[in-house]
Design a protein around this motif. Sequence first.
Motif, PDB file in Angstrom:
ATOM      1  N   ASP A  20       0.807  -1.222   0.000  1.00 40.18           N
ATOM      2  CA  ASP A  20       0.000   0.000   0.000  1.00 40.18           C
ATOM      3  C   ASP A  20       0.836   1.266   0.000  1.00 40.18           C
ATOM      4  O   ASP A  20       0.301   2.368  -0.160  1.00 40.18           O
ATOM      5  N   TYR A  21       2.141   1.108   0.231  1.00 41.68           N
ATOM      6  CA  TYR A  21       3.002   2.266   0.468  1.00 41.68           C
ATOM      7  C   TYR A  21       2.810   3.365  -0.585  1.00 41.68           C
ATOM      8  O   TYR A  21       2.551   4.525  -0.244  1.00 41.68           O
ATOM      9  N   ASP A  22       2.918   3.014  -1.852  1.00 39.13           N
ATOM     10  CA  ASP A  22       2.915   4.061  -2.892  1.00 39.13           C
ATOM     11  C   ASP A  22       1.571   4.788  -2.994  1.00 39.13           C
ATOM     12  O   ASP A  22       1.528   5.924  -3.439  1.00 39.13           O
ATOM     13  N   LEU A  50      19.548   3.884  -1.316  1.00 39.39           N
ATOM     14  CA  LEU A  50      19.643   3.323   0.034  1.00 39.39           C
ATOM     15  C   LEU A  50      18.325   3.556   0.787  1.00 39.39           C
ATOM     16  O   LEU A  50      17.897   4.683   0.955  1.00 39.39           O
ATOM     17  N   GLY A  51      17.705   2.442   1.226  1.00 40.31           N
ATOM     18  CA  GLY A  51      16.365   2.538   1.825  1.00 40.31           C
ATOM     19  C   GLY A  51      15.362   2.760   0.706  1.00 40.31           C
ATOM     20  O   GLY A  51      14.523   3.644   0.767  1.00 40.31           O
ATOM     21  N   CYS A  52      15.463   1.902  -0.333  1.00 41.48           N
ATOM     22  CA  CYS A  52      14.723   2.133  -1.587  1.00 41.48           C
ATOM     23  C   CYS A  52      13.224   1.884  -1.445  1.00 41.48           C
ATOM     24  O   CYS A  52      12.452   2.281  -2.309  1.00 41.48           O
ATOM     25  N   ALA A  73      18.700  -0.904  -2.146  1.00 41.19           N
ATOM     26  CA  ALA A  73      18.971  -1.653  -0.909  1.00 41.19           C
ATOM     27  C   ALA A  73      17.961  -1.231   0.148  1.00 41.19           C
ATOM     28  O   ALA A  73      17.578  -0.054   0.221  1.00 41.19           O
ATOM     29  N   ASP A  74      17.507  -2.188   0.941  1.00 41.82           N
ATOM     30  CA  ASP A  74      16.559  -1.862   2.011  1.00 41.82           C
ATOM     31  C   ASP A  74      16.698  -2.884   3.132  1.00 41.82           C
ATOM     32  O   ASP A  74      17.115  -4.028   2.910  1.00 41.82           O
ATOM     33  N   LEU A  75      16.328  -2.442   4.327  1.00 41.16           N
ATOM     34  CA  LEU A  75      16.359  -3.306   5.509  1.00 41.16           C
ATOM     35  C   LEU A  75      15.202  -4.313   5.497  1.00 41.16           C
ATOM     36  O   LEU A  75      15.327  -5.425   6.019  1.00 41.16           O
ATOM     37  N   GLY A  95      19.987  -4.813   2.964  1.00 36.49           N
ATOM     38  CA  GLY A  95      21.120  -4.210   3.664  1.00 36.49           C
ATOM     39  C   GLY A  95      20.691  -3.144   4.640  1.00 36.49           C
ATOM     40  O   GLY A  95      19.633  -2.530   4.481  1.00 36.49           O
ATOM     41  N   ASP A  96      21.542  -2.958   5.631  1.00 33.13           N
ATOM     42  CA  ASP A  96      21.297  -1.982   6.688  1.00 33.13           C
ATOM     43  C   ASP A  96      22.212  -0.779   6.456  1.00 33.13           C
ATOM     44  O   ASP A  96      23.434  -0.938   6.323  1.00 33.13           O
ATOM     45  N   ALA A  97      21.636   0.411   6.434  1.00 31.92           N
ATOM     46  CA  ALA A  97      22.418   1.632   6.189  1.00 31.92           C
ATOM     47  C   ALA A  97      23.548   1.806   7.203  1.00 31.92           C
ATOM     48  O   ALA A  97      24.532   2.483   6.926  1.00 31.92           O
ATOM     49  N   GLU A  98      23.398   1.186   8.386  1.00 32.67           N
ATOM     50  CA  GLU A  98      24.447   1.315   9.410  1.00 32.67           C
ATOM     51  C   GLU A  98      25.497   0.212   9.299  1.00 32.67           C
ATOM     52  O   GLU A  98      26.440   0.169  10.100  1.00 32.67           O
ATOM     53  N   SER A 112      19.470   8.616  -1.044  1.00 34.18           N
ATOM     54  CA  SER A 112      18.660   8.048   0.039  1.00 34.18           C
ATOM     55  C   SER A 112      17.580   9.033   0.449  1.00 34.18           C
ATOM     56  O   SER A 112      17.869  10.101   0.998  1.00 34.18           O
ATOM     57  N   ASN A 113      16.329   8.678   0.171  1.00 35.58           N
ATOM     58  CA  ASN A 113      15.210   9.579   0.470  1.00 35.58           C
ATOM     59  C   ASN A 113      14.420   9.087   1.684  1.00 35.58           C
ATOM     60  O   ASN A 113      13.811   8.011   1.644  1.00 35.58           O
ATOM     61  N   LEU A 114      14.452   9.862   2.759  1.00 34.96           N
ATOM     62  CA  LEU A 114      13.607   9.643   3.935  1.00 34.96           C
ATOM     63  C   LEU A 114      13.681   8.213   4.468  1.00 34.96           C
ATOM     64  O   LEU A 114      12.645   7.603   4.769  1.00 34.96           O
TER      65      LEU A 114
HETATM   66  C1  LIG Z   1       9.691   6.109   4.295  1.00 31.67           C
HETATM   67  S1  LIG Z   1      10.351   4.742   3.423  1.00 31.67           S
HETATM   68  C2  LIG Z   1      11.146   5.564   2.044  1.00 31.67           C
HETATM   69  C3  LIG Z   1      11.284   4.664   0.843  1.00 31.67           C
HETATM   70  C4  LIG Z   1      11.838   5.320  -0.407  1.00 31.67           C
HETATM   71  N1  LIG Z   1      13.177   5.830  -0.192  1.00 31.67           N
HETATM   72  C5  LIG Z   1      10.929   6.410  -0.915  1.00 31.67           C
HETATM   73  O1  LIG Z   1      11.403   7.545  -1.091  1.00 31.67           O
HETATM   74  O2  LIG Z   1       9.748   6.140  -1.192  1.00 31.67           O
HETATM   75  C6  LIG Z   1      11.719   4.263   4.448  1.00 31.67           C
HETATM   76  C7  LIG Z   1      12.433   3.003   3.970  1.00 31.67           C
HETATM   77  O3  LIG Z   1      13.672   2.917   4.682  1.00 31.67           O
HETATM   78  C8  LIG Z   1      13.911   1.563   5.002  1.00 31.67           C
HETATM   79  N2  LIG Z   1      14.849   1.505   6.138  1.00 31.67           N
HETATM   80  C9  LIG Z   1      14.633   1.806   7.426  1.00 31.67           C
HETATM   81  N3  LIG Z   1      15.731   1.627   8.162  1.00 31.67           N
HETATM   82  C10 LIG Z   1      16.706   1.210   7.301  1.00 31.67           C
HETATM   83  C11 LIG Z   1      18.086   0.848   7.451  1.00 31.67           C
HETATM   84  N4  LIG Z   1      18.683   0.863   8.643  1.00 31.67           N
HETATM   85  N5  LIG Z   1      18.768   0.458   6.345  1.00 31.67           N
HETATM   86  C12 LIG Z   1      18.165   0.411   5.119  1.00 31.67           C
HETATM   87  N6  LIG Z   1      16.860   0.733   4.926  1.00 31.67           N
HETATM   88  C13 LIG Z   1      16.136   1.134   5.998  1.00 31.67           C
HETATM   89  C14 LIG Z   1      12.520   1.033   5.344  1.00 31.67           C
HETATM   90  O4  LIG Z   1      12.456  -0.379   5.307  1.00 31.67           O
HETATM   91  C15 LIG Z   1      11.672   1.715   4.281  1.00 31.67           C
HETATM   92  O5  LIG Z   1      11.560   0.938   3.117  1.00 31.67           O
END
Ligand SMILES: C[S@@+](CC[C@H](N)C(=O)[O-])C[C@H]1O[C@@H](n2cnc3c(N)ncnc32)[C@H](O)[C@@H]1O
Length: 260
Positions: A20-22, A50-52, A73-75, A95-98, A112-114
């Motif tokens: 449902d996200y989009d 990153l965090g796609c 990449a996403d967690l 993957g984890d951004a940290e 990396s957006n939000l």
């Molecule tokens: C608000 S969504 C943004 C998604 C996308 N960047 C966008 O602009 O629509 C946040 C995303 O960050 C991912 N996320 C959260 N913590 C993360 C981490 N430590 N490493 C990678 N991804 C992460 C979440 O799983 C989620 O898919």
Amino acid sequence: MHDVIAKQAVAHSFSQAAKDYDKFAHFQHELAQQLIDLCPDTHTSAVLDLGCGTGYCLPLLKQQYAQADITGADLAPGMLNWAKQQHPDFLFVQGDAENLPFEEHQFDLIFSNLAVQWCADFSKVLSEAYHALKPGGHLVLSTLADGTLNEIERAWQSVDTHQHVNEFEAEAFLSECVKQSDFNVEYLDVSTHIDYHPDVRSLTDSLKRIGAHNITGGRAKGLTSPRAIKQFMQAMESFRSDLGLPGSYRVLSCRLVKPI
Ligand SMILES: C[S@@+](CC[C@H](N)C(=O)[O-])C[C@H]1O[C@@H](n2cnc3c(N)ncnc32)[C@H](O)[C@@H]1O
């Protein structure tokens, strides 16, 4: 909250929200386009989003960098599975951004957006990105700072003492992390973006449906009573303007370059 448990909670929450996200992420999409506009006009052969999430930004990045290999990449495994179905032409990595699972000097651009507001250590995010970038490579990133969703926070403060909004780092702290990093700063801005909704339900639903749940230790553990919800909704009305009910986001955006 313990870091591992917090990460599992974040991954679970976003995985559940993937389909449902989009439909609900209007604000995130708007910010994504603004961040794309900040991307450098340089030769770029390898890009990481990153965090796609659902992969919404991948085609936008492809438009800008037609020749580049683009990886998401996403967690959250559920987000990645959904993203793969929507965008089969791109590469995906969990993957984890940290703690990024990439070699040194792999990317020309990390976008990396939000996403990284869910991380405990912003400096670690910056140093991981620095490691994965080639010399001369860019990190173009947006994240959230304290003051985000302050209307919801203040409305709940008039009702109970639980923490109803996730904690975000102070903007001065985030800016300092950027300045203290090994990157050169090409652009750094913190500004308020307001997402208006017709009513409280629409505002709070939009947060839930994108997976942005409250994961703070001080959140209420049981069900919130109908009386408390009614009081909260009444308190929110004090923020209403002609445009509707505001959800404010304090957004730090930056374009950083790894020195050659
Ligand atoms: C608000 S969504 C943004 C998604 C996308 N960047 C966008 O602009 O629509 C946040 C995303 O960050 C991912 N996320 C959260 N913590 C993360 C981490 N430590 N490493 C990678 N991804 C992460 C979440 O799983 C989620 O898919």
